[in-house]
Design a protein around this motif. Structure first.
Motif, PDB file in Angstrom:
ATOM      1  N   HIS A  96       0.844  -1.189   0.000  1.00 11.37           N
ATOM      2  CA  HIS A  96       0.000   0.000   0.000  1.00 11.37           C
ATOM      3  C   HIS A  96       0.886   1.247   0.000  1.00 11.37           C
ATOM      4  O   HIS A  96       1.994   1.235   0.522  1.00 11.37           O
ATOM      5  N   HIS A  97       0.358   2.319  -0.554  1.00  8.48           N
ATOM      6  CA  HIS A  97       0.920   3.647  -0.328  1.00  8.48           C
ATOM      7  C   HIS A  97       0.110   4.209   0.826  1.00  8.48           C
ATOM      8  O   HIS A  97      -1.045   4.583   0.651  1.00  8.48           O
TER       9      HIS A  97
ATOM     10  N   HIS B 111      -5.128   6.619  -2.767  1.00  5.99           N
ATOM     11  CA  HIS B 111      -4.459   5.473  -2.144  1.00  5.99           C
ATOM     12  C   HIS B 111      -5.375   4.676  -1.205  1.00  5.99           C
ATOM     13  O   HIS B 111      -5.046   3.541  -0.859  1.00  5.99           O
TER      14      HIS B 111
END
Length: 542
Positions: free
Chosen positions: A247-248, A255
């Motif tokens: 994940h960001h 996001h």
């Protein structure tokens, strides 16, 4: 045995608004982390025998740098280090631990909302004894030392067990491994009406919290599922991972799209939220109702008295300059001061310490109060839940009533990421050169009333911060703000903040993009964004 090892300076260790952030591969250079940590210690005075707090968000390199920091703290004369079990401490929990343990300060290992992993980002930030980020005079001293450092001190010793609660000795220094969650969760339970929130959940209220594979997972499990009784699975992506599960970990609509889609579905929960890599930011989404961070700040301030910890009212509200003016109208109605500061949580610290403000917020999804000296994602979620439990309305209903009472600030931030630094600097220099000539002229946004480069004079210590963002203010109350961000690790990020105010009798139900379209066009006309950057549009819109 204490070693005194020779080193040479690195010329890229200037801390930004939230410490030093670089790619992992930069921190992996021999002596790089050691140089910066020693420069921090060399910039401090009278910490011998005192307590240091240490922990981070669990990202790649977190555990390795914790071992380095422990051995260097021992070699430099600290008497005790409190380290979160497993190296874990959210940024707000670290702030609370510094304050509650009367620590001298703390090292927080995080790059906040930036991505993690072997090829991604890492960071080190020093927080002072009030629990807040080091003020500019400290970060300037740290930077100056990084340019002249010729040695660092480190204890020759084996690795410290940071996974078992308890105290051990590292040389003459005590290392105490503490539960990173319990004290913070207790603090939250003292501020909010957990009984009312539990009852609301027991009555069928549903929520979804996305920890984004980052640090808030253990905190959210303890608070939302164990203490408040939400069903298992309410907290998603709850295990902190070195790469955040790919994940960001930035809680925005790009996001955190999985959460957004869940909240816009036909069978959406009543309430959705997310937090970022180190737990200091938040995203709030009701069923079919996204709440901008600026609006969230305003709603929280207007309703804070519904939570026990804020029942006596607010002393003041503070917001960063780029944050919308929605909170200003709340402050005016409450009859309390509103403070406009530069971006960076450290600017709120003096106001909070002086008792001049109670709630603070930034448009970049950071909200908090005087309970710690950092923004606090879970705190914001809990205050929302407390408000919902008392008012027994949906998020959409609360937002509609708020706009009817105060008017609506249509607002968006356009980020142009990864711009070559020379091009970003040239854009800002050209724009600043135009500011004096803009008042009285007209463009797609309307007639310009004022244009300046924001300067802030701290009301407590009278320090002055200049060049904090180019502002173009229109006669109808709209504005466009241009600012270069200091939170990235490569290139430059140009942030453009676009705001239009519509009074309570105006059109409150427009799509944000529609309401802001003339101002977006005006930003291009004034700054020639595409000409300088080569980009036809922003990388991210939030």
């Amino acid at each position: 045995m204490i070693q005194r090892l020779s080193t040479t300076p690195f010329n890229d260790q200037k801390p930004g608004t939230s410490g030093l952030r670089k790619k992992v591969r930069v921190f992996q250079q021999p002596h790089y982390a050691e140089n910066f940590i020693q420069s921090v210690f060399d910039s401090l005075e009278a910490f011998e025998g005192k307590t240091l707090v240490l922990g981070g968000d669990g990202r790649f390199l977190n555990r390795e740098v914790i071992q380095i920091a422990l051995k260097m703290a021992a070699a430099n004369g600290f008497g005790r280090v409190l380290v979160g079990r497993g190296g874990i401490l959210s940024t707000p929990a670290a702030s609370h631990l510094i304050r509650s343990s009367d620590a001298f300060g703390g090292l927080i290992l995080s790059a906040s909302h930036n991505p993690g992993g072997a090829d991604e980002d890492f960071g080190i930030k020093y927080n002072v004894s009030n629990g807040g980020p080091a003020p500019e005079k400290v970060t300037e001293a740290i930077h100056a030392r990084t340019l002249t450092i010729d040695h660092y001190r480190i204890l020759e010793a084996g690795e410290v067990d940071i996974d078992t609660l308890g105290t051990s000795l590292l040389g003459e220094m005590a290392v105490e491994v503490v539960d990173p969650v319990a004290g913070y969760a207790d603090l939250m339970e003292g501020l909010f009406d957990f009984g009312a929130i539990r009852a609301m959940i027991a009555d069928g209220f549903t929520l979804s919290f996305d920890s984004m594979g980052a640090v808030t997972g253990p905190y959210a499990i303890e608070i939302f599922e164990k203490r408040l009784g939400a069903p298992a699975g309410t907290v998603r992506n709850a295990i902190p991972l070195p790469d955040f599960g790919h994940h960001h970990p930035d809680p925005n609509l790009v996001h955190a799209k999985e959460l957004y889609d869940r909240m816009m579905a036909e069978d959406a929960p009543d309430f959705g939220a997310a937090s970022d890599g180190d737990g200091d930011r938040n995203l709030i989404i009701g069923r079919h109702s996204y709440v901008t961070p600026s609006d969230s700040l305003a709603v929280l301030a207007a309703n804070a008295h519904l939570a026990p910890g804020y029942a006596l009212g607010l002393k003041g509200i503070a917001r960063s300059m780029p944050t919308s003016g929605a909170a200003d109208r709340v402050a005016e109605k409450l009859g309390i001061p509103l403070y406009e500061t530069p971006t960076g949580w450290k600017f709120f610290g003096n106001l909070l310490d002086a008792g001049m403000a109670t709630i603070c917020g930034e448009e970049s999804a950071g909200t908090g109060s005087d309970h710690v000296r950092e923004k606090d994602g879970i705190w914001a979620v809990l205050l929302w839940l407390n408000i919902l439990a008392v008012r027994r309305q949906s998020v959409a209903q609360i937002m509609t009533e708020h706009w009817v009472s105060y008017g609506r600030n249509y607002y968006a931030r356009h980020d142009y990421e990864g711009i070559a630094k020379d091009k970003a600097d040239a854009l800002m220099e050209a724009l600043r050169g135009k500011l004096a000539s803009l008042p009285g002229t007209s463009n797609s946004g309307g007639k310009v009333e004022k244009a300046d480069d924001f300067t802030y004079t701290d009301p407590i210590d009278q320090s002055v911060s200049r060049n904090q963002g180019a502002r173009i203010l229109f006669e109808d109350g709209s504005r466009v703000v241009f600012r270069l961000s200091g939170t990235g690790t490569e290139g430059a990020t140009l942030r453009i903040y676009i705001e239009r105010y519509v009074g309570s009798s105006g059109e409150l139900g427009m799509a944000t993009a529609e309401a802001l379209a003339p101002l977006v066009k005006a930003a291009q006309e004034v700054a020639d964004i595409s000409g300088f950057t080569g980009m036809e549009g922003p990388s991210v819109i939030t």
